[in-house]
Design a protein around this motif. Sequence first.
Motif, PDB file in Angstrom:
ATOM      1  N   GLY A   4     -16.415  -2.216   8.387  1.00  0.00           N
ATOM      2  CA  GLY A   4     -17.054  -1.817   9.674  1.00  0.00           C
ATOM      3  C   GLY A   4     -18.482  -2.498   9.787  1.00  0.00           C
ATOM      4  N   SER A   5     -18.892  -3.525   8.997  1.00  0.00           N
ATOM      5  CA  SER A   5     -20.013  -4.185   9.128  1.00  0.00           C
ATOM      6  C   SER A   5     -20.271  -4.660  10.437  1.00  0.00           C
ATOM      7  CB  SER A   5     -19.936  -5.562   8.149  1.00  0.00           C
ATOM      8  OG  SER A   5     -20.883  -6.324   8.509  1.00  0.00           O
ATOM      9  N   ILE A   6     -21.767  -4.291  10.614  1.00  0.00           N
ATOM     10  CA  ILE A   6     -22.233  -4.604  11.955  1.00  0.00           C
ATOM     11  C   ILE A   6     -22.445  -6.099  12.151  1.00  0.00           C
ATOM     12  CG2 ILE A   6     -24.626  -4.667  13.445  1.00  0.00           C
ATOM     13  CD1 ILE A   6     -23.419  -1.973  13.132  1.00  0.00           C
ATOM     14  N   ASN A   7     -22.576  -6.915  11.210  1.00  0.00           N
ATOM     15  CA  ASN A   7     -22.505  -8.150  11.288  1.00  0.00           C
ATOM     16  C   ASN A   7     -21.153  -9.011  11.441  1.00  0.00           C
ATOM     17  OD1 ASN A   7     -25.318  -9.868  10.702  1.00  0.00           O
ATOM     18  ND2 ASN A   7     -25.299  -7.773   9.520  1.00  0.00           N
ATOM     19  N   ARG A   8     -20.202  -8.173  10.967  1.00  0.00           N
ATOM     20  CA  ARG A   8     -19.040  -8.703  11.239  1.00  0.00           C
ATOM     21  C   ARG A   8     -18.410  -8.132  12.809  1.00  0.00           C
ATOM     22  NH1 ARG A   8     -14.648 -10.502   9.226  1.00  0.00           N
ATOM     23  NH2 ARG A   8     -15.692 -10.056   6.979  1.00  0.00           N
TER      24      ARG A   8
ATOM     25  N   LEU B 239     -25.118 -26.158  11.967  1.00  0.00           N
ATOM     26  CA  LEU B 239     -24.824 -24.867  11.485  1.00  0.00           C
ATOM     27  C   LEU B 239     -26.055 -23.898  12.041  1.00  0.00           C
ATOM     28  CD1 LEU B 239     -24.004 -23.636   7.987  1.00  0.00           C
ATOM     29  CD2 LEU B 239     -26.190 -23.173   8.937  1.00  0.00           C
ATOM     30  N   ALA B 240     -25.783 -22.807  12.443  1.00  0.00           N
ATOM     31  CA  ALA B 240     -26.946 -21.786  12.865  1.00  0.00           C
ATOM     32  C   ALA B 240     -26.621 -20.541  12.020  1.00  0.00           C
ATOM     33  CB  ALA B 240     -26.761 -21.650  14.310  1.00  0.00           C
ATOM     34  N   VAL B 241     -27.676 -19.635  11.959  1.00  0.00           N
ATOM     35  CA  VAL B 241     -27.778 -18.608  11.281  1.00  0.00           C
ATOM     36  C   VAL B 241     -28.362 -17.456  12.401  1.00  0.00           C
ATOM     37  CG1 VAL B 241     -28.530 -17.196   9.591  1.00  0.00           C
ATOM     38  CG2 VAL B 241     -28.122 -19.708   9.373  1.00  0.00           C
ATOM     39  N   ILE B 242     -27.544 -16.409  12.554  1.00  0.00           N
ATOM     40  CA  ILE B 242     -27.681 -15.037  13.024  1.00  0.00           C
ATOM     41  C   ILE B 242     -27.399 -13.896  12.201  1.00  0.00           C
ATOM     42  CG2 ILE B 242     -27.236 -16.416  15.335  1.00  0.00           C
ATOM     43  CD1 ILE B 242     -24.731 -14.760  15.759  1.00  0.00           C
ATOM     44  N   GLY B 243     -27.796 -12.665  12.681  1.00  0.00           N
ATOM     45  CA  GLY B 243     -27.449 -11.594  12.008  1.00  0.00           C
ATOM     46  C   GLY B 243     -28.260 -10.534  12.313  1.00  0.00           C
ATOM     47  N   SER B 244     -27.933  -9.361  11.699  1.00  0.00           N
ATOM     48  CA  SER B 244     -28.725  -8.178  12.082  1.00  0.00           C
ATOM     49  C   SER B 244     -28.742  -7.390  10.631  1.00  0.00           C
ATOM     50  CB  SER B 244     -27.632  -7.325  13.028  1.00  0.00           C
ATOM     51  OG  SER B 244     -28.336  -6.000  13.340  1.00  0.00           O
ATOM     52  N   ALA B 245     -29.941  -6.512  10.586  1.00  0.00           N
ATOM     53  CA  ALA B 245     -30.173  -5.691   9.478  1.00  0.00           C
ATOM     54  C   ALA B 245     -30.767  -4.379   9.974  1.00  0.00           C
ATOM     55  CB  ALA B 245     -30.926  -6.494   8.476  1.00  0.00           C
ATOM     56  N   PHE B 246     -30.495  -3.400   8.891  1.00  0.00           N
ATOM     57  CA  PHE B 246     -31.277  -2.240   9.238  1.00  0.00           C
ATOM     58  C   PHE B 246     -32.828  -2.231   9.709  1.00  0.00           C
ATOM     59  CE2 PHE B 246     -33.367   1.801   7.861  1.00  0.00           C
ATOM     60  CZ  PHE B 246     -32.763   2.678   8.773  1.00  0.00           C
ATOM     61  N   GLY B 247     -33.663  -3.203   8.910  1.00  0.00           N
ATOM     62  CA  GLY B 247     -35.098  -3.158   8.898  1.00  0.00           C
ATOM     63  C   GLY B 247     -35.526  -3.646  10.165  1.00  0.00           C
ATOM     64  N   GLN B 248     -36.881  -3.647  10.296  1.00  0.00           N
ATOM     65  CA  GLN B 248     -37.479  -3.698  11.594  1.00  0.00           C
ATOM     66  C   GLN B 248     -37.488  -5.459  11.837  1.00  0.00           C
ATOM     67  OE1 GLN B 248     -41.498  -2.606  11.305  1.00  0.00           O
ATOM     68  NE2 GLN B 248     -42.231  -3.814   9.677  1.00  0.00           N
ATOM     69  N   TYR B 249     -37.270  -6.164  10.963  1.00  0.00           N
ATOM     70  CA  TYR B 249     -37.431  -7.674  11.359  1.00  0.00           C
ATOM     71  C   TYR B 249     -35.858  -8.381  11.390  1.00  0.00           C
ATOM     72  CZ  TYR B 249     -41.965  -6.895   9.693  1.00  0.00           C
ATOM     73  OH  TYR B 249     -43.421  -6.487   9.809  1.00  0.00           O
TER      74      TYR B 249
ATOM     75  N   VAL C 163     -31.690 -15.473  15.811  1.00  0.00           N
ATOM     76  CA  VAL C 163     -31.228 -14.430  16.301  1.00  0.00           C
ATOM     77  C   VAL C 163     -31.199 -13.354  15.152  1.00  0.00           C
ATOM     78  CG1 VAL C 163     -29.198 -13.124  17.489  1.00  0.00           C
ATOM     79  CG2 VAL C 163     -29.642 -15.431  17.975  1.00  0.00           C
ATOM     80  N   ALA C 164     -32.286 -12.531  15.160  1.00  0.00           N
ATOM     81  CA  ALA C 164     -32.209 -11.358  14.185  1.00  0.00           C
ATOM     82  C   ALA C 164     -32.543 -10.200  15.017  1.00  0.00           C
ATOM     83  CB  ALA C 164     -33.568 -11.726  13.046  1.00  0.00           C
ATOM     84  N   ILE C 165     -31.434  -9.340  14.679  1.00  0.00           N
ATOM     85  CA  ILE C 165     -31.458  -8.069  15.478  1.00  0.00           C
ATOM     86  C   ILE C 165     -31.960  -6.832  14.594  1.00  0.00           C
ATOM     87  CG2 ILE C 165     -29.978  -6.463  16.852  1.00  0.00           C
ATOM     88  CD1 ILE C 165     -28.298  -9.009  17.410  1.00  0.00           C
ATOM     89  N   PRO C 166     -33.088  -6.408  14.937  1.00  0.00           N
ATOM     90  CA  PRO C 166     -33.396  -5.285  13.772  1.00  0.00           C
ATOM     91  C   PRO C 166     -32.988  -3.927  14.247  1.00  0.00           C
ATOM     92  CG  PRO C 166     -34.867  -5.517  15.562  1.00  0.00           C
ATOM     93  CD  PRO C 166     -33.917  -6.699  15.845  1.00  0.00           C
ATOM     94  N   GLN C 167     -33.067  -2.958  13.249  1.00  0.00           N
ATOM     95  CA  GLN C 167     -32.464  -1.728  13.459  1.00  0.00           C
ATOM     96  C   GLN C 167     -31.083  -1.510  13.747  1.00  0.00           C
ATOM     97  OE1 GLN C 167     -35.165   0.959  13.217  1.00  0.00           O
ATOM     98  NE2 GLN C 167     -36.425  -0.763  12.613  1.00  0.00           N
TER      99      GLN C 167
END
Length: 185
Positions: free
Chosen positions: A14-18, A108-118, A144-148
Amino acid sequence: MTNVLALVGSLRAGSINRKLAEAAEQHAPEGITLTTFDGIVDLPFYNEDIDGDTPPAAAVAFRDAVAAADAVLLVTPEYNGTMPAVLKNALDWGSRPFGASPLSGKPLAVIGSAFGQYGGVWAHDDARKSAGIAGAKVLEDVKVAIPQSVVRFAETHPREDAEVVELVQGALRALADAADERVAV
């Protein structure tokens, strides 16, 4: 057609990044296909002793998948201020054999999301650094870094977020452009 291979740094179903990788796959611009490689979970920790004439089958499958792709998209959360070990391990396997690795020169590119503000920027920075040292042609300007993430996607899948879709499509277009440049050279 540009074939992009996605590697997701979270193994959780159930990962947000998945889900972010799913959004990229579903909304890939015309002329771009994205396939997520789930086999990084099967890679043993990199050990040069087992990477000889007959490397593990999981490593062979992974390297073949990277070699067959035109570009690679890392989709990663941030664990304790850096990228998850499973993603770093995949980069280690992809960096070998030295001088002839499947990552060598690959856009290669890096994107993702995390709970923190950054949104995981430390993990993304580390992933870009490691991938570059491994030989990939890292697209430093794709960020592409999607916070919260837990709040933002609590009731919405990333594929239903217009801003996320636009950001992901931009990252995929940049990868396709870099792959086209690589072929033209």
